[in-house]
Design a protein around this motif. Structure first.
Motif, mmCIF file in Angstrom:
data_model
loop_
_atom_site.group_PDB
_atom_site.id
_atom_site.type_symbol
_atom_site.label_atom_id
_atom_site.label_comp_id
_atom_site.label_asym_id
_atom_site.label_seq_id
_atom_site.Cartn_x
_atom_site.Cartn_y
_atom_site.Cartn_z
ATOM 1 N N MET A 198 0.848 -1.186 0.000
ATOM 2 C CA MET A 198 0.000 0.000 0.000
ATOM 3 C C MET A 198 0.883 1.235 0.000
ATOM 4 S SD MET A 198 -3.134 1.176 0.224
ATOM 5 C CE MET A 198 -3.902 2.753 0.569
ATOM 6 N N LEU A 199 0.726 2.053 -1.036
ATOM 7 C CA LEU A 199 1.471 3.300 -1.124
ATOM 8 C C LEU A 199 0.515 4.449 -0.799
ATOM 9 C CD1 LEU A 199 2.424 1.394 -3.848
ATOM 10 C CD2 LEU A 199 4.205 3.124 -3.736
ATOM 11 N N PHE A 200 0.798 5.155 0.293
ATOM 12 C CA PHE A 200 -0.056 6.269 0.681
ATOM 13 C C PHE A 200 0.282 7.480 -0.179
ATOM 14 C CE2 PHE A 200 -0.241 3.883 4.812
ATOM 15 C CZ PHE A 200 -1.599 3.613 4.742
ATOM 16 N N ALA A 201 -0.676 7.892 -1.009
ATOM 17 C CA ALA A 201 -0.406 8.938 -1.991
ATOM 18 C C ALA A 201 -1.584 9.886 -2.173
ATOM 19 C CB ALA A 201 -0.062 8.291 -3.335
ATOM 20 N N ALA A 202 -2.475 9.950 -1.191
ATOM 21 C CA ALA A 202 -3.724 10.700 -1.374
ATOM 22 C C ALA A 202 -3.678 12.113 -0.811
ATOM 23 C CB ALA A 202 -4.881 9.931 -0.722
#
Length: 221
Positions: A1-5
């Motif tokens: 999971m890449l947090f990019a929001a």
């Protein structure tokens, strides 16, 4: 999971026309540095959450085997964002990565995988000692005891890399929430652990972090 929001508000005008993960450091966007770590580790199901300028992020990741978990109409924070992405991630333990920090040293995912013990752990957080947290102002996030269990505050900074079980997310009533709520429940059961990172880490969530990270990657620290 890449947090990019996230909105990238600390970046000021730099995020007026792009999401923070597309800001370049050392010649490539931040999210590409994160994907390089995942690529080096090996085959993984990869998901990035997106909210602010989501279309730009999705276009950049098109064809790169990254599923997009769009958060709308509201951003969901780390915990809510991870829970919303579970249909794309599956049911097993999940690696998470922040896309606004860089490291110089061994592959963080490989270190976590090697130390992961699901019989004892519900989460294993990769933490760097303050002395190797480039540009960090203030104290640390955690103390790691001799057995690897962690407690709040201390001389280690959370790098954004971790491996954790996601079952407990279903018990949190809020729609948007921080992973801190999940960690609190794990800590209460003595199942929250930390792993010291032997390399360097830099927060690139603010403009000054770009030059600091580039110096770090050139081994000028």
């Amino acid at each position: 999971m890449l947090f990019a929001a996230g909105f990238g508000t600390r970046m000021g005008p730099m995020t007026a026309d792009r999401p923070k993960p597309l800001i370049e450091v050392a010649g490539r966007p931040l999210i590409d540095h994160a994907l390089a770590i995942a690529d080096d580790f090996g085959p993984l199901r990869r998901v990035a959450n997106a909210h602010y300028r989501a279309d730009q992020l999705a276009a950049h990741l098109d064809g790169r085997h990254v599923a997009i978990s769009r958060e709308a109409p509201d951003i969901l924070d780390t915990g809510g964002g991870l829970r919303a992405a579970l249909p794309l991630l599956g049911t097993g333990p999940v690696f998470t990565m922040n896309t606004d920090a860089l490291v110089r040293g061994p592959n963080p995912l490989r270190l976590l995988a090697d130390a992961w013990d699901p019989d004892r752990m519900d989460a294993l957080l990769l933490c760097v000692p303050l002395g190797r947290a480039v540009g960090r102002k203030g104290g640390g996030d955690f103390t790691i005891d001799g057995g690897g269990k962690i407690s709040r505050s201390g001389d280690h900074v959370f790098t954004g890399f971790q491996i954790l079980k996601t079952d407990g997310l279903a018990d949190i009533p809020e729609r948007a929430f921080s992973l801190n709520l999940l960690w609190n429940g794990m800590a209460a059961k003595a199942r929250l652990f930390g792993l010291p990172y032997p390399g360097h880490w830099c927060d690139v969530g603010h403009p000054a972090g770009i030059a600091l990270a580039q110096d770090m990657l050139r081994a000028d620290v």
